[in-house]
Design a protein around this motif. Structure first.
Motif, mmCIF file in Angstrom:
data_model
loop_
_atom_site.group_PDB
_atom_site.id
_atom_site.type_symbol
_atom_site.label_atom_id
_atom_site.label_comp_id
_atom_site.label_asym_id
_atom_site.label_seq_id
_atom_site.Cartn_x
_atom_site.Cartn_y
_atom_site.Cartn_z
ATOM 1 N N VAL A 70 -0.033 8.888 -6.474
ATOM 2 C CA VAL A 70 -0.029 10.346 -6.274
ATOM 3 C C VAL A 70 1.015 10.999 -7.171
ATOM 4 O O VAL A 70 0.786 12.083 -7.720
ATOM 5 C CB VAL A 70 0.194 10.682 -4.783
ATOM 6 N N GLU B 207 -1.545 11.725 1.454
ATOM 7 C CA GLU B 207 -0.451 11.917 0.510
ATOM 8 C C GLU B 207 -0.781 13.029 -0.486
ATOM 9 O O GLU B 207 0.072 13.858 -0.823
ATOM 10 C CB GLU B 207 -0.172 10.609 -0.232
ATOM 11 N N CYS B 208 -2.017 13.067 -0.973
ATOM 12 C CA CYS B 208 -2.419 14.126 -1.905
ATOM 13 C C CYS B 208 -2.355 15.490 -1.243
ATOM 14 O O CYS B 208 -1.812 16.457 -1.816
ATOM 15 C CB CYS B 208 -3.836 13.864 -2.425
ATOM 16 N N VAL C 31 -10.931 10.715 -4.873
ATOM 17 C CA VAL C 31 -10.464 9.342 -4.651
ATOM 18 C C VAL C 31 -11.680 8.430 -4.663
ATOM 19 O O VAL C 31 -12.670 8.691 -3.974
ATOM 20 C CB VAL C 31 -9.721 9.218 -3.301
ATOM 21 N N VAL D 147 0.502 3.883 -3.060
ATOM 22 C CA VAL D 147 -0.059 5.225 -2.843
ATOM 23 C C VAL D 147 0.898 6.280 -3.370
ATOM 24 O O VAL D 147 0.488 7.224 -4.071
ATOM 25 C CB VAL D 147 -0.358 5.441 -1.345
ATOM 26 N N ARG D 148 2.170 6.147 -3.055
ATOM 27 C CA ARG D 148 3.144 7.142 -3.531
ATOM 28 C C ARG D 148 3.187 7.196 -5.056
ATOM 29 O O ARG D 148 3.245 8.280 -5.645
ATOM 30 C CB ARG D 148 4.530 6.826 -2.956
ATOM 31 N N LEU E 133 -6.260 2.551 3.183
ATOM 32 C CA LEU E 133 -5.791 2.941 1.854
ATOM 33 C C LEU E 133 -6.352 4.303 1.466
ATOM 34 O O LEU E 133 -5.627 5.174 0.967
ATOM 35 C CB LEU E 133 -6.211 1.883 0.826
ATOM 36 N N ARG F 4 -4.635 7.016 3.456
ATOM 37 C CA ARG F 4 -3.266 7.230 2.989
ATOM 38 C C ARG F 4 -3.256 8.071 1.715
ATOM 39 O O ARG F 4 -2.423 8.970 1.549
ATOM 40 C CB ARG F 4 -2.592 5.887 2.727
ATOM 41 N N LEU F 5 -4.178 7.785 0.803
ATOM 42 C CA LEU F 5 -4.259 8.552 -0.433
ATOM 43 C C LEU F 5 -4.608 10.006 -0.156
ATOM 44 O O LEU F 5 -4.019 10.926 -0.738
ATOM 45 C CB LEU F 5 -5.296 7.924 -1.369
ATOM 46 N N GLU G 194 0.800 -1.228 0.000
ATOM 47 C CA GLU G 194 0.000 0.000 0.000
ATOM 48 C C GLU G 194 0.832 1.277 0.000
ATOM 49 O O GLU G 194 0.581 2.172 -0.806
ATOM 50 C CB GLU G 194 -0.967 0.001 1.193
#
Length: 359
Positions: free
Chosen positions: A75, A116-117, A88, A71-72, A109, A112-113, A67
Motif C-alpha cells: 500500500v 489498508e487502502c 486488488v 500489505v503495508r 490477505l 487486509r489490503l 502478511e
C-alpha cells in the motif's frame, strides 16, 4: 457484461477503455509485460477523466506471518503515486495454503489490503481472485455483491491487439522476459571484446570517458544518429563493427546522456525503436561497455511505465559494471516507486537532436 472500447487520437495513440473486471484481469499480463504466476497485484487508477492504470505493482504471495508487513509495504508503494482508486487482484494460491470452507483463497490477505487502502484514503474498486490468468479461467470477487465471470483469452483481447500494433510483446513468464537480455552469441561477445580492446589501444591519447570540459566527439554523435535512423526504419541488423563503434560512442557519458532524450515521448514509435536498439546492444555488447546500453534500455522502459523490464535492465547494467552511478540512481528511484513522469527532467535537461526528423 463486458464493455471494451477503443479510440484513436489525433496523435495516433490507441486508447483502450475497459469496464469489465474479467477484461481488466486479462489485461494484467500485457500491463506487466509477462504472465504472472501466483501473485498479489495492485492496479492503481489515476485521477482524471481518463483513468489510466499506472503503476501495476506485483509481489509474490506472502507467508501468513509476513502478511501485515507485506500489505503495508504494497500500500505504501501505491500511495507514492496519485490515484483515485485501486483494484486488488490475487492470482492463484501460495503452496500449502488451504482456504476455509466457503471462502476464496487468501481471503484475509484480500481484506487486509482493502482495509489498508481505504484507511489511507484510496478506495478499492474491486478485490478479485482468479486461479490463473488464462482464457476460460473463472474469476470471482471478494465482495459478495459482484457477480463472478470467466476470463476471455488474454491473447485475443482488444488490448492485446493494440499492444501488438505498437510492437509490444507479452512474455509467458518473468524468466522468459529476462532471457531477452541474455547474450546472443557468447563467441561473438568474445570477438567483440577483442575488437573493443584493440580499438581502445589504437587511441591511447583519447580523453577519459565522460571527462568534463571536452567537446563531444562528432564521430560518436554521428554513429549514434545513424544507428537510430536505421532503428526507426526497422533495421536492427548490427555488424561487429557497428556494435563496437556504438559501444565506444556510448562510453562517452555525455553522448550516452544525450541518448536519454530518445525515450521521449514514452511509448511513441520513435522511442520504441530506440528502446529496441538499446536491447539489441545489451544482447550483443561485452561488459563493461554493455552497461551503458542497459541503463538506456532501463530508462526507456521506466519512462513508459514498464518497471519489470527496467529492473532487469538496471540489474544487467550493474552486473556488467558494478557501481555504475546512473544505474544505481535509477534503481533506487524504481525501488522507491518514483513515478515515471518524475524522471522527465533527466531527459529534458539534455541536448537532444539524435532522432531522425519525422517523414
Amino acid at each position: 457484461m463486458t464493455s471494451t472500447t477503443t479510440s484513436t487520437g489525433t496523435d495516433g495513440r490507441i486508447t483502450v477503455r475497459i469496464s469489465d473486471p474479467g477484461e481488466l484481469i486479462a489485461a494484467v499480463p500485457h500491463l506487466l509485460s509477462y504472465r504472472p504466476g501466483p501473485s498479489v497485484v495492485l492496479l492503481n487508477h489515476s485521477r482524471g477523466r481518463r483513468r489510466r492504470i499506472i503503476p501495476v505493482i506485483r509481489a509474490d504471495l506472502p507467508d501468513e506471518t509476513c502478511e501485515p508487513d507485506a500489505v503495508r509495504e504494497l500500500v505504501r508503494c501505491v500511495l507514492r503515486h496519485p490515484g483515485a482508486g485501486v483494484t486488488v487482484l490475487i492470482v492463484g494460491c501460495r503452496p500449502g495454503h488451504r482456504a476455509p470452507p466457503g471462502t476464496l483463497p487468501h481471503h484475509r490477505l484480500a481484506h487486509r489490503l482493502v482495509a489498508e487502502c481505504e484507511a489511507a484514503g484510496r478506495p478499492v474498486d474491486h478485490a478479485l481472485w482468479v486461479p490463473e490468468i488464462r482464457g476460460g479461467a473463472p474469476w470471482r470477487c471478494y465482495h459478495e455483491d459482484c457477480r463472478p465471470g470467466v476470463l476471455p483469452d488474454d491473447r485475443e483481447t482488444v488490448l492485446a491487439a493494440a499492444m501488438a500494433t505498437n510492437g509490444q510483446v507479452t512474455y509467458g513468464s518473468r524468466e522468459e522476459l529476462a532471457r531477452q537480455l541474455d547474450p546472443d552469441d557468447p563467441a561473438a561477445i568474445e570477438r567483440r571484446d577483442r575488437l573493443l580492446a584493440a580499438a581502445a589501444d589504437a587511441r591511447p591519447d583519447a580523453p577519459a570517458m565522460g571527462s568534463s570540459g571536452v567537446a563531444e566527439p562528432a564521430g560518436h554523435v554521428a554513429v549514434v544518429r545513424a544507428a537510430l535512423a536505421r532503428a526507426v526504419a526497422g533495421d536492427f541488423d548490427l555488424s561487429d563493427e557497428d556494435v563496437v563503434s556504438l559501444a565506444m560512442a556510448l562510453s562517452d557519458l555525455r553522448v550516452r546522456d544525450r541518448c536519454l532524450t530518445t525515450a521521449e515521448p514514452p511509448g511513441e514509435p520513435p522511442a520504441a525503436a530506440a528502446e529496441r536498439l538499446w536491447l539489441e546492444l545489451v544482447r550483443r555488447t561485452p561488459p563493461p561497455e554493455r552497461a551503458e546500453a542497459a541503463v538506456l534500455l532501463g530508462y526507456a522502459a521506466y519512462r513508459r511505465g514498464d518497471g519489470v523490464l527496467a529492473a532487469l535492465a538496471f540489474d544487467n547494467a550493474l552486473a556488467a559494471h558494478p557501481g555504475h552511478r546512473l544505474a544505481e540512481l535509477l534503481q533506487i528511484c524504481l525501488t522507491r516507486q518514483l513515478p515515471p513522469d518524475a524522471l522527465r527532467r533527466l531527459s529534458h535537461c539534455q541536448e537532444g537532436g539524435l532522432m531522425p526528423p519525422p517523414p
